[in-house]
Design a protein around this motif. Structure first.
Motif, mmCIF file in Angstrom:
data_model
loop_
_atom_site.group_PDB
_atom_site.id
_atom_site.type_symbol
_atom_site.label_atom_id
_atom_site.label_comp_id
_atom_site.label_asym_id
_atom_site.label_seq_id
_atom_site.Cartn_x
_atom_site.Cartn_y
_atom_site.Cartn_z
ATOM 1 N N SER A 75 0.852 -1.179 0.000
ATOM 2 C CA SER A 75 0.000 0.000 0.000
ATOM 3 C C SER A 75 0.885 1.225 0.000
ATOM 4 O O SER A 75 1.555 1.527 1.002
ATOM 5 C CB SER A 75 -0.898 0.018 1.240
ATOM 6 O OG SER A 75 -1.602 1.234 1.319
ATOM 7 N N SER A 82 -0.119 4.297 -0.506
ATOM 8 C CA SER A 82 -0.840 5.530 -0.237
ATOM 9 C C SER A 82 -0.060 6.382 0.766
ATOM 10 O O SER A 82 0.486 5.867 1.744
ATOM 11 C CB SER A 82 -2.221 5.198 0.328
ATOM 12 O OG SER A 82 -2.948 6.381 0.578
ATOM 13 N N GLY A 95 -1.606 10.006 -3.357
ATOM 14 C CA GLY A 95 -2.719 10.538 -2.585
ATOM 15 C C GLY A 95 -2.755 12.053 -2.596
ATOM 16 O O GLY A 95 -3.725 12.661 -2.134
ATOM 17 N N LYS A 132 -4.843 3.895 -7.128
ATOM 18 C CA LYS A 132 -3.544 3.964 -6.469
ATOM 19 C C LYS A 132 -2.781 2.646 -6.568
ATOM 20 O O LYS A 132 -2.123 2.214 -5.619
ATOM 21 C CB LYS A 132 -3.691 4.395 -5.009
ATOM 22 C CG LYS A 132 -4.321 5.767 -4.849
ATOM 23 C CD LYS A 132 -4.426 6.152 -3.387
ATOM 24 C CE LYS A 132 -5.015 7.537 -3.223
ATOM 25 N NZ LYS A 132 -6.337 7.666 -3.837
#
Length: 127
Positions: free
Chosen positions: A28, A30, A54, A76
């Motif tokens: 991830s 982000s 982000g 994303k």
């Protein structure tokens, strides 16, 4: 398992365009930094561009500013590098990289700031 897979490389004539993509899985990213680097034979790996996932903040090396655009998809999971007005000196292996922190905490052009790397995609620009 974290995987970064680049695609979109190939051959182009000077003045042409290519679009690279980096698909990220198992990670991830982000609110972290994603970067594009390149390495030509006999040269050090060079930071080309980076983006804060982000957010809207993007970074460009002087050598590509105004010609390259980095972007991310809404899910994303993919980062793109649109390369326009290509020059022979853009010829290199291009790598995407995922960092563990936001871009504003790091030197986005320094390879050691990134934790994960793709295998690279070759870009060749002929004059």
């Amino acid at each position: 398992q974290v995987q970064l897979v680049e695609s979109g490389g190939g051959s182009a004539q000077a003045g042409g365009s290519l679009r690279l993509a980096c698909v990220v899985s198992g990670y991830s990213y982000s609110r972290r930094c994603m970067g594009w680097f390149r390495q030509a034979p006999g040269k050090e790996r060079e930071g080309v561009s980076a983006i804060y996932i982000g957010g809207d903040t993007a970074y460009y090396a002087d050598s590509v500013k105004g010609r390259f655009t980095i972007s991310q998809d809404n899910a994303k999971t993919t980062v793109y590098l649109q390369m326009n007005s290509l020059k022979p000196e853009d010829t290199a292996m291009y790598y995407c990289a995922a960092g563990g922190r936001a871009c504003y905490y790091i030197n986005v052009y320094r390879p050691s700031e990134y934790d994960y790397w793709g295998q690279g995609t070759q870009v060749t620009v002929s004059s």
